[in-house]
Design an enzyme around this catalytic site. Structure first.
Site, mmCIF file in Angstrom:
data_model
loop_
_atom_site.group_PDB
_atom_site.id
_atom_site.type_symbol
_atom_site.label_atom_id
_atom_site.label_comp_id
_atom_site.label_asym_id
_atom_site.label_seq_id
_atom_site.Cartn_x
_atom_site.Cartn_y
_atom_site.Cartn_z
ATOM 1 N N GLY A 89 0.815 -1.212 0.000
ATOM 2 C CA GLY A 89 0.000 0.000 0.000
ATOM 3 C C GLY A 89 0.844 1.254 0.000
ATOM 4 O O GLY A 89 0.454 2.279 0.560
ATOM 5 N N GLY A 91 1.571 2.987 -2.629
ATOM 6 C CA GLY A 91 1.219 3.886 -3.734
ATOM 7 C C GLY A 91 1.995 3.632 -5.006
ATOM 8 O O GLY A 91 2.327 4.580 -5.728
ATOM 9 N N SER A 92 2.241 2.351 -5.328
ATOM 10 C CA SER A 92 3.035 2.069 -6.534
ATOM 11 C C SER A 92 2.315 2.520 -7.806
ATOM 12 O O SER A 92 2.956 3.010 -8.732
ATOM 13 C CB SER A 92 3.404 0.590 -6.611
ATOM 14 O OG SER A 92 2.261 -0.207 -6.547
ATOM 15 N N SER A 93 0.988 2.406 -7.850
ATOM 16 C CA SER A 93 0.258 2.801 -9.073
ATOM 17 C C SER A 93 0.404 4.298 -9.329
ATOM 18 O O SER A 93 0.613 4.725 -10.471
ATOM 19 C CB SER A 93 -1.227 2.469 -8.939
ATOM 20 O OG SER A 93 -1.391 1.118 -8.668
ATOM 21 N N ALA A 95 2.816 6.251 -8.198
ATOM 22 C CA ALA A 95 4.210 6.552 -8.503
ATOM 23 C C ALA A 95 4.524 6.196 -9.962
ATOM 24 O O ALA A 95 5.195 6.947 -10.673
ATOM 25 C CB ALA A 95 5.133 5.792 -7.548
ATOM 26 N N ASP A 136 -1.556 10.719 -3.153
ATOM 27 C CA ASP A 136 -0.413 9.867 -3.507
ATOM 28 C C ASP A 136 0.272 10.350 -4.789
ATOM 29 O O ASP A 136 1.483 10.211 -4.935
ATOM 30 C CB ASP A 136 -0.843 8.389 -3.605
ATOM 31 C CG ASP A 136 -2.231 8.205 -4.197
ATOM 32 O OD1 ASP A 136 -2.806 9.196 -4.703
ATOM 33 O OD2 ASP A 136 -2.747 7.087 -4.163
#
Ligand code: MEV
Length: 297
Positions: A89, A91-93, A95, A136
């Site tokens: 969780g 926030g890879s999407s 980023a 994010d």
């Protein structure tokens, strides 16, 4: 052919999750693990190589939205890599979205301000996820620690040092979209969370860690009342506080993912052990990290 590589950091929510979806402020910090995007012009049809990503929609939408806005359409090979697993969780999407838009702007030499990258990135998140405040996306662009209001109405970098934070993963992957959609909005609770966020902003800037920790624990109590905490997250937070942390809370949507604890330096080890004893996994990352940037190839 021309090649560009960019990177953007993940994030941790410090204060104000859920309320920030409803026009309230939050405080978010960027973390040291990053995602990387490489863009290369090719002769054959465009393609995406994203071995660690299950859902390439964020990259695809970023390209669509960027190309439509600037009337561009080169054939591109886009590769993505990540320092961290999407299960935490962090926030890879978001980023990946930010690193892709930034890489496209550098590839095509389109000068974008941070606010313009934010508007494009937030559009991508709204199209793919349907819900979310955009905090994010802002963290991935600006880096550091931000005071943020829904949809980027306010994005204010806070001048603070790195925080002595301990991050404990609960072992359960949260479903952020469902948690947001199923939350019963309680504006009394959101008003109380807002007071905490405003006070935390002042205390963080003054370096008042003890008070900041207490505010974290208060914020966690309101998240419990909103029904997004779990027994395991509660136990990990309690254990952290009992072993010397200034305070602790879940971080993000709840339902799993991570908790964070703020602790004096001489208590970091005992707080970590207490979280492990509750079945948590310590994730060793730094905070207040640099925002999106170009990488050397
Ligand atoms: C999720 O990490 C934080 C939420 O506030 C959602 C959002 O702000 O987009 C629950």
């Amino acid at each position: 052919m021309k090649k560009i590589k960019t990177s953007a950091p993940g994030k941790l929510m410090l204060f104000g999750e859920h309320a920030v979806v409803y026009d309230y402020p939050c405080i978010v910090t960027s973390i040291s693990p990053r995602v990387y995007v490489e863009i290369e012009g090719i002769k054959e049809r465009s393609r995406i190589e994203a071995p660690q990503v299950k859902n390439t929609q964020f990259v695809e939408r970023s390209i669509d939205i960027f190309n439509k806005k600037y009337h561009l359409s080169d054939n591109l090979l886009i590769r993505t890599y990540s320092d961290f697993s999407s299960q935490y969780g962090f926030g890879s999407s978001s980023a990946i979205t930010v690193a892709t838009i930034y890489a496209l702007s550098k590839y095509y030499k389109v000068e974008l301000t941070n606010k313009e990258i934010f508007e494009l990135g937030f559009k991508v998140v709204k199209q793919v996820q349907g819900v979310g405040s955009g905090f994010d996306i802002a963290a991935a662009i600006y880096g550091g620690t931000l005071y943020f209001v829904t949809g980027g109405k306010v994005i204010e970098p806070l001048s603070i040092d790195k925080l002595p934070l301990i991050i404990g993963y609960s072992g359960i992957k949260a479903d952020t979209s469902n948690l947001i959609k199923n939350l019963k909005a309680d504006f009394n609770i959101f008003d109380n969370i807002k007071k905490i966020v405003e006070s935390a902003k002042l205390n963080l800037v003054k370096g008042e860690l003890e008070k900041t920790g207490e505010l974290m624990s208060q914020n966690h109590m309101y998240l419990q009342q909103l029904g997004v905490s779990t027994k395991k997250l509660d136990n990990m937070c309690l254990a952290a506080i009992s072993s010397g942390a200034y305070g602790a809370k879940l971080s993000g949507a709840g339902g799993g993912d991570c908790m964070i604890a703020l602790a004096p330096l001489d208590k970091m080890k005992s707080v970590e052990s207490a979280i492990i004893n509750m079945g948590g996994e310590i994730i060793d990352v730094n905070n207040n990290s640099q925002g999106v940037k170009l990488e050397n190839i």
